[in-house]
Enzyme design. Sequence first.
Site, PDB file in Angstrom:
ATOM      1  N   SER A 188       0.679  -1.124  -0.163  1.00  0.00           N
ATOM      2  CA  SER A 188      -0.195   0.014   0.030  1.00  0.00           C
ATOM      3  C   SER A 188       0.970   1.295   0.129  1.00  0.00           C
ATOM      4  CB  SER A 188      -1.091  -0.155   1.347  1.00  0.00           C
ATOM      5  OG  SER A 188      -1.907   1.136   1.150  1.00  0.00           O
ATOM      6  N   HIS A 235      -7.680  -5.928   0.116  1.00  0.00           N
ATOM      7  CA  HIS A 235      -6.730  -4.805   0.282  1.00  0.00           C
ATOM      8  C   HIS A 235      -5.443  -5.666   1.018  1.00  0.00           C
ATOM      9  CE1 HIS A 235      -4.138  -1.265  -0.123  1.00  0.00           C
ATOM     10  NE2 HIS A 235      -4.107  -1.363   1.222  1.00  0.00           N
TER      11      HIS A 235
END
Length: 261
Positions: free
Chosen positions: A97, A232
């Site tokens: 990320s 995610h």
Amino acid sequence: MDRSADEPDLWLRCFVAAPEARTQLVCFPHAGGSASSFHAMSGALAPTAEVLSVQYPGRQDRWAEKCVDNVPELVDRLLPVLTARAGNRPLALFGHSMGATLAYEVARRLEQAGGANSPVTVFLSGRRAPHFERTEYVHQRDDRGILRELELLGGSAAVALADPEILQMVMPAIRGDYRAAETYVHVPGPPLRCPVVALTGDADPRASVREVEAWSEYVEGPFVTHVFKGGHFFLNDHPEAVHGTVRDHLSSLPVSGAGTA
């Protein structure tokens, strides 16, 4: 003189020492994350690689320090730390990320400097390529708005942050990290020459497979994408598969692997 810029032990955690490993893998956590995010990876990759996990200011044992809320400053402060710690072993980078953005920018700077510290490979996880404009502006939300984003992404932190005391303690670091990620501006430059491996979940609400595959536009060397089931935080849902993928790529590096010139 800035103590945090001079002492690698403040920035890097080695949970499982692997002095026999021929590669050091530096791991950059996600926004709001800490070095402990890569504790499991440290054990899983030894002795193939010795994992050094980055501890950003403003969390855990660095809680009293001011959070760094922009990518250029983080890169500037990390580079001398990595150079001092790297030694003579090949260096690889892994970022998830926001950490993927940092890994990419650190790799660019190391390649620009040249020499033995140029990365032998870079893993970019759960992050869309830089030319996809960010429109979430999470760092401008109130605390509950940031919590809603964490719940959307499915991170375990959202549950812990339901405790008001914990929320008050960690929110400055989370907000600062999101500010760093969302105000990041890519400066055009030479593409990465080292191999790049992109990883993503097939149901990530903030990084589609197409957006992650677009990292290939920033790479001159070999590029491959691995897609896993999940959102995610797919790497937490499928740790064995992710660790195996990283291990396979590191094992396939040339034995000499001293970095690109």
